[in-house]
Design an enzyme around this catalytic site. Structure first.
Site, PDB file in Angstrom:
ATOM      1  N   ASP A  11       0.831  -1.217   0.000  1.00 21.21           N
ATOM      2  CA  ASP A  11       0.000   0.000   0.000  1.00 21.21           C
ATOM      3  C   ASP A  11       0.861   1.261   0.000  1.00 21.21           C
ATOM      4  O   ASP A  11       1.980   1.255   0.500  1.00 21.21           O
ATOM      5  CB  ASP A  11      -0.922  -0.017   1.235  1.00 21.21           C
ATOM      6  CG  ASP A  11      -2.083   0.939   1.082  1.00 21.21           C
ATOM      7  OD1 ASP A  11      -2.330   1.433  -0.036  1.00 21.21           O
ATOM      8  OD2 ASP A  11      -2.748   1.207   2.103  1.00 21.21           O
ATOM      9  N   HIS A  34       2.489   2.998  -9.033  1.00 22.37           N
ATOM     10  CA  HIS A  34       2.264   1.562  -9.227  1.00 22.37           C
ATOM     11  C   HIS A  34       3.473   0.906  -9.909  1.00 22.37           C
ATOM     12  O   HIS A  34       3.841  -0.213  -9.577  1.00 22.37           O
ATOM     13  CB  HIS A  34       0.987   1.326 -10.046  1.00 22.37           C
ATOM     14  CG  HIS A  34      -0.255   1.765  -9.333  1.00 22.37           C
ATOM     15  ND1 HIS A  34      -0.493   1.472  -8.008  1.00 22.37           N
ATOM     16  CD2 HIS A  34      -1.331   2.484  -9.743  1.00 22.37           C
ATOM     17  CE1 HIS A  34      -1.658   1.991  -7.638  1.00 22.37           C
ATOM     18  NE2 HIS A  34      -2.182   2.619  -8.673  1.00 22.37           N
ATOM     19  N   LEU A  61      10.889 -20.868  -3.550  1.00 24.52           N
ATOM     20  CA  LEU A  61       9.864 -20.002  -2.967  1.00 24.52           C
ATOM     21  C   LEU A  61       8.535 -20.080  -3.740  1.00 24.52           C
ATOM     22  O   LEU A  61       8.523 -20.130  -4.965  1.00 24.52           O
ATOM     23  CB  LEU A  61      10.408 -18.566  -3.042  1.00 24.52           C
ATOM     24  CG  LEU A  61       9.468 -17.419  -2.707  1.00 24.52           C
ATOM     25  CD1 LEU A  61       9.092 -17.443  -1.239  1.00 24.52           C
ATOM     26  CD2 LEU A  61      10.142 -16.077  -3.059  1.00 24.52           C
TER      27      LEU A  61
HETATM   28  C1  IPE Z   1      -5.390  -2.760  -0.049  1.00 24.35           C
HETATM   29  O1  IPE Z   1      -5.049  -1.442  -0.292  1.00 24.35           O
HETATM   30  C2  IPE Z   1      -5.429  -3.522  -1.330  1.00 24.35           C
HETATM   31  C3  IPE Z   1      -4.146  -3.723  -1.972  1.00 24.35           C
HETATM   32  C4  IPE Z   1      -2.983  -3.361  -1.506  1.00 24.35           C
HETATM   33  C5  IPE Z   1      -4.193  -4.410  -3.236  1.00 24.35           C
HETATM   34  P1  IPE Z   1      -6.164  -0.317  -0.500  1.00 24.35           P
HETATM   35  O2  IPE Z   1      -5.444   0.960  -0.619  1.00 24.35           O
HETATM   36  O3  IPE Z   1      -7.076  -0.696  -1.591  1.00 24.35           O
HETATM   37  O4  IPE Z   1      -6.977  -0.429   0.879  1.00 24.35           O
HETATM   38  P2  IPE Z   1      -7.784   0.661   1.693  1.00 24.35           P
HETATM   39  O5  IPE Z   1      -8.683   1.355   0.710  1.00 24.35           O
HETATM   40  O6  IPE Z   1      -6.789   1.570   2.311  1.00 24.35           O
HETATM   41  O7  IPE Z   1      -8.519  -0.145   2.712  1.00 24.35           O
HETATM   42  C1  IPE Z   2      -1.564   0.142  -3.319  1.00 21.75           C
HETATM   43  O1  IPE Z   2      -1.352   1.505  -3.392  1.00 21.75           O
HETATM   44  C2  IPE Z   2      -1.782  -0.483  -4.663  1.00 21.75           C
HETATM   45  C3  IPE Z   2      -3.141  -0.980  -4.872  1.00 21.75           C
HETATM   46  C4  IPE Z   2      -4.107  -0.940  -4.019  1.00 21.75           C
HETATM   47  C5  IPE Z   2      -3.415  -1.582  -6.144  1.00 21.75           C
HETATM   48  P1  IPE Z   2      -2.537   2.555  -3.426  1.00 21.75           P
HETATM   49  O2  IPE Z   2      -2.880   2.830  -4.845  1.00 21.75           O
HETATM   50  O3  IPE Z   2      -3.657   2.101  -2.571  1.00 21.75           O
HETATM   51  O4  IPE Z   2      -1.820   3.805  -2.784  1.00 21.75           O
HETATM   52  P2  IPE Z   2      -2.459   4.883  -1.817  1.00 21.75           P
HETATM   53  O5  IPE Z   2      -3.043   4.140  -0.654  1.00 21.75           O
HETATM   54  O6  IPE Z   2      -3.501   5.595  -2.616  1.00 21.75           O
HETATM   55  O7  IPE Z   2      -1.319   5.738  -1.427  1.00 21.75           O
HETATM   56 MG    MG Z   3      -4.104   2.388  -0.603  1.00 25.78          MG
END
Ligand code: IPE
Ligand code: IPE
Ligand code: MG
Length: 245
Positions: A26, A43, A136
């Site tokens: 995240d 990403h 792994l």
């Molecule tokens: C959780 O992250 C999902 C992934 C890392 C794929 P999100 O950014 O989607 O989760 P929330 O919205 O903070 O719960």
């Molecule tokens: C995690 O990073 C990747 C996915 C959920 C696919 P985010 O895109 O949720 O990044 P933030 O939370 O907005 O910073």
């Molecule tokens: Mg996020």
């Protein structure tokens, strides 16, 4: 391998390491925002971090790692962001030769049916090609939701029961776990969540029932081997009691 990472691998030798690590990747969006870049740049960097950590985990001889890459809730994002994420995944599948060389088995968790047919085809191919690899195991949780996984497992068990192959009294936790996407894999020992958020966001609800949680402020694209190693040292310090004394 960089000398510093070699030192970390050495330091982790001999401590109590987990069998299965879960990672909620995240903070990609915030990483990009801080640099005035589009979210897609975050990403892309996040995908680099994934590669880094996979190599390090393999060197540490941890047998299973699950990366949460796209949740069942992430469809709520703008269509172009979803598309960019899917394209990144496709690129990841194109790099499979590395997994062959490194003896890594790749498995996908989640419901593939909503994904693009070309992705589904390549996912299946990669799973099949890497099935015999004995190093792994890397799980990629893609269109994954813990609740969705449990419902799909329940549905398949109901079908077994309706066909007369399963008696309700024979259903126990082990049989249920065998119907999940992680059938045959160890439970998740530790969940790492970078980016400062402290929630599970529908990740491995069943498998993380007794997991340790380690939350970190680092954003996922900045996540290094050192961050991972420090999390492992923290894990080794925890006293897991599983309800006992
Ligand atoms: C959780 O992250 C999902 C992934 C890392 C794929 P999100 O950014 O989607 O989760 P929330 O919205 O903070 O719960
Ligand atoms: C995690 O990073 C990747 C996915 C959920 C696919 P985010 O895109 O949720 O990044 P933030 O939370 O907005 O910073
Ligand atoms: Mg996020």
């Amino acid at each position: 391998m960089a000398a510093e990472n070699k030192e970390w691998v050495e330091r982790l030798r001999g401590i109590q390491l987990p069998q299965h690590v879960g990672v909620i990747m995240d903070g990609n969006g915030r990483w990009a925002q801080k640099r005035m870049l589009p979210r897609s740049a975050g990403h892309r960097e996040g995908a680099e971090a994934l590669g880094r950590i996979v190599r390090f985990v393999r060197d540490c001889a941890i047998p299973y790692i699950t990366f949460y890459t796209f949740s069942t809730e992430n469809w709520k994002r703008p269509a172009d962001e979803v598309e960019q994420l899917m394209n990144l995944l496709h690129k990841f599948l194109g790099d499979t030769y590395k997994y062959k060389e490194e003896n890594i088995r790749v498995c996908f968790l989640g419901d593939p049916s909503r994904l693009r047919p070309d992705l589904q085809r390549d996912m299946k191919k990669l799973e099949e090609e890497s099935r015999g690899n004995t190093g792994l195991t890397v799980n990629i949780a893609l269109n994954y939701g813990g609740r969705d996984e449990i419902v799909r497992a329940a549905r398949s068990l109901c079908r077994e029961a309706a066909a007369g192959r399963l008696r309700p009294e024979d259903l126990d936790e082990e049989r249920f776990a065998g119907a999940l996407d992680t059938a045959g894999m160890p439970e998740c020992d530790v969940v790492l969540r970078p980016s400062g958020e402290q929630r599970i966001s529908n990740f491995l609800l069943w498998q993380a029932a007794y997991a340790e949680f380690i939350f970190m402020d680092t954003l996922w694209p900045d996540f290094t081997e050192k961050d991972f190693a420090e999390a492992m040292l923290e894990y080794a310090r925890r006293n897991r009691r599983f309800g006992g004394v």
